[in-house]
Design a protein around this motif. Structure first.
Motif, PDB file in Angstrom:
ATOM      1  N   GLY A  68       8.858  64.542  89.031  1.00 41.10           N
ATOM      2  CA  GLY A  68       9.297  63.243  89.532  1.00 41.10           C
ATOM      3  C   GLY A  68       9.807  63.389  90.951  1.00 41.10           C
ATOM      4  O   GLY A  68       9.827  64.483  91.522  1.00 41.10           O
ATOM      5  N   CYS A  69      10.241  62.272  91.522  1.00 35.46           N
ATOM      6  CA  CYS A  69      10.748  62.274  92.895  1.00 35.46           C
ATOM      7  C   CYS A  69      12.123  62.943  92.925  1.00 35.46           C
ATOM      8  O   CYS A  69      12.930  62.740  92.022  1.00 35.46           O
ATOM      9  N   ASP A  70      12.367  63.722  93.969  1.00 39.07           N
ATOM     10  CA  ASP A  70      13.618  64.476  94.040  1.00 39.07           C
ATOM     11  C   ASP A  70      14.794  63.662  94.592  1.00 39.07           C
ATOM     12  O   ASP A  70      15.868  64.195  94.834  1.00 39.07           O
ATOM     13  N   ALA A  71      14.593  62.357  94.732  1.00 38.07           N
ATOM     14  CA  ALA A  71      15.674  61.448  95.109  1.00 38.07           C
ATOM     15  C   ALA A  71      15.301  60.044  94.650  1.00 38.07           C
ATOM     16  O   ALA A  71      14.126  59.707  94.532  1.00 38.07           O
ATOM     17  N   SER A  72      16.325  59.240  94.377  1.00 35.15           N
ATOM     18  CA  SER A  72      16.108  57.855  93.974  1.00 35.15           C
ATOM     19  C   SER A  72      17.392  57.079  94.227  1.00 35.15           C
ATOM     20  O   SER A  72      18.491  57.589  93.954  1.00 35.15           O
ATOM     21  N   SER A  73      17.258  55.878  94.751  1.00 35.01           N
ATOM     22  CA  SER A  73      18.419  55.012  95.020  1.00 35.01           C
ATOM     23  C   SER A  73      19.477  55.718  95.850  1.00 35.01           C
ATOM     24  O   SER A  73      20.671  55.535  95.632  1.00 35.01           O
ATOM     25  N   GLY A  74      19.054  56.572  96.756  1.00 36.34           N
ATOM     26  CA  GLY A  74      19.980  57.275  97.626  1.00 36.34           C
ATOM     27  C   GLY A  74      20.668  58.469  96.996  1.00 36.34           C
ATOM     28  O   GLY A  74      21.536  59.078  97.601  1.00 36.34           O
ATOM     29  N   LEU A  75      20.298  58.805  95.773  1.00 41.26           N
ATOM     30  CA  LEU A  75      20.910  59.939  95.080  1.00 41.26           C
ATOM     31  C   LEU A  75      19.904  61.073  94.903  1.00 41.26           C
ATOM     32  O   LEU A  75      18.717  60.826  94.663  1.00 41.26           O
ATOM     33  N   MET A 119       7.563  58.161  98.604  1.00 41.95           N
ATOM     34  CA  MET A 119       7.876  57.799  99.991  1.00 41.95           C
ATOM     35  C   MET A 119       8.898  56.673 100.083  1.00 41.95           C
ATOM     36  O   MET A 119       9.737  56.669 100.977  1.00 41.95           O
ATOM     37  N   TYR A 120       8.851  55.721  99.173  1.00 38.91           N
ATOM     38  CA  TYR A 120       9.796  54.607  99.174  1.00 38.91           C
ATOM     39  C   TYR A 120      11.241  55.125  99.098  1.00 38.91           C
ATOM     40  O   TYR A 120      12.147  54.561  99.682  1.00 38.91           O
ATOM     41  N   HIS A 121      11.440  56.202  98.359  1.00 40.13           N
ATOM     42  CA  HIS A 121      12.767  56.786  98.169  1.00 40.13           C
ATOM     43  C   HIS A 121      13.097  57.844  99.225  1.00 40.13           C
ATOM     44  O   HIS A 121      14.122  58.512  99.131  1.00 40.13           O
ATOM     45  N   ARG A 122      12.178  58.003 100.200  1.00 37.45           N
ATOM     46  CA  ARG A 122      12.334  59.065 101.209  1.00 37.45           C
ATOM     47  C   ARG A 122      12.534  60.405 100.517  1.00 37.45           C
ATOM     48  O   ARG A 122      13.440  61.174 100.826  1.00 37.45           O
ATOM     49  N   ALA A 123      11.673  60.651  99.557  1.00 38.96           N
ATOM     50  CA  ALA A 123      11.781  61.842  98.719  1.00 38.96           C
ATOM     51  C   ALA A 123      10.432  62.548  98.637  1.00 38.96           C
ATOM     52  O   ALA A 123       9.430  62.059  99.161  1.00 38.96           O
ATOM     53  N   GLU A 124      10.435  63.676  97.969  1.00 37.71           N
ATOM     54  CA  GLU A 124       9.220  64.428  97.706  1.00 37.71           C
ATOM     55  C   GLU A 124       9.056  64.581  96.196  1.00 37.71           C
ATOM     56  O   GLU A 124      10.024  64.478  95.440  1.00 37.71           O
ATOM     57  N   LEU A 125       7.834  64.839  95.781  1.00 41.68           N
ATOM     58  CA  LEU A 125       7.544  65.057  94.373  1.00 41.68           C
ATOM     59  C   LEU A 125       7.956  66.480  94.006  1.00 41.68           C
ATOM     60  O   LEU A 125       7.509  67.444  94.620  1.00 41.68           O
TER      61      LEU A 125
END
Length: 118
Positions: A95-102, A46-52
């Motif tokens: 893992g998360c499908d996004a990180s640091s905006g990427l 959630m922090y990365h606005r992503a999904e697992l």
């Protein structure tokens, strides 16, 4: 996220779909054809606005060993990850499908049926 990855569940249809295993007697029944990516909401993403991002084996009887590489944006991550996916098991988390905006994505390097003992 690409169009194929934007869906909650997507069959593997690129990079080798329809290939057969050298070891497998099932012509046209490649292990890759029985792999399925999916996304799930998870608190750690959630922090990365992503999904697992997860991967599952859809074959009813055979275990699959899959080797994956991941990319963050356009950069390939070091190393490969290997997952052993039993039939009927819950999807394995990647893992998360996004990180640091990427965007983060995974590609299948190899998939093969394996004996339950090995």
């Amino acid at each position: 996220m690409s169009g194929a990855e934007a869906t909650a569940d997507s069959k593997i249809d690129s990079q080798g779909a329809g290939r057969t295993n050298a070891d497998g007697p099932e012509a046209g029944d490649a292990a890759r054809d029985h792999l399925e990516f999916s996304n799930q909401f998870a608190s750690e993403c959630m922090y990365h606005r992503a999904e697992l991002r997860r991967i599952a084996n859809t074959h009813p009887q055979r275990t699959i060993r899959v080797t994956l590489v991941s990319y963050l944006g356009k950069t390939r991550s070091q190393g490969e990850s290997v997952k052993r996916l039993a039939p009927g098991a819950d999807p394995a988390p990647l893992g998360c499908d996004a990180s640091s905006g990427l965007e983060r994505r995974w590609e299948i390097v190899d998939a093969e049926y394996v004996d339950d003992a090995g």
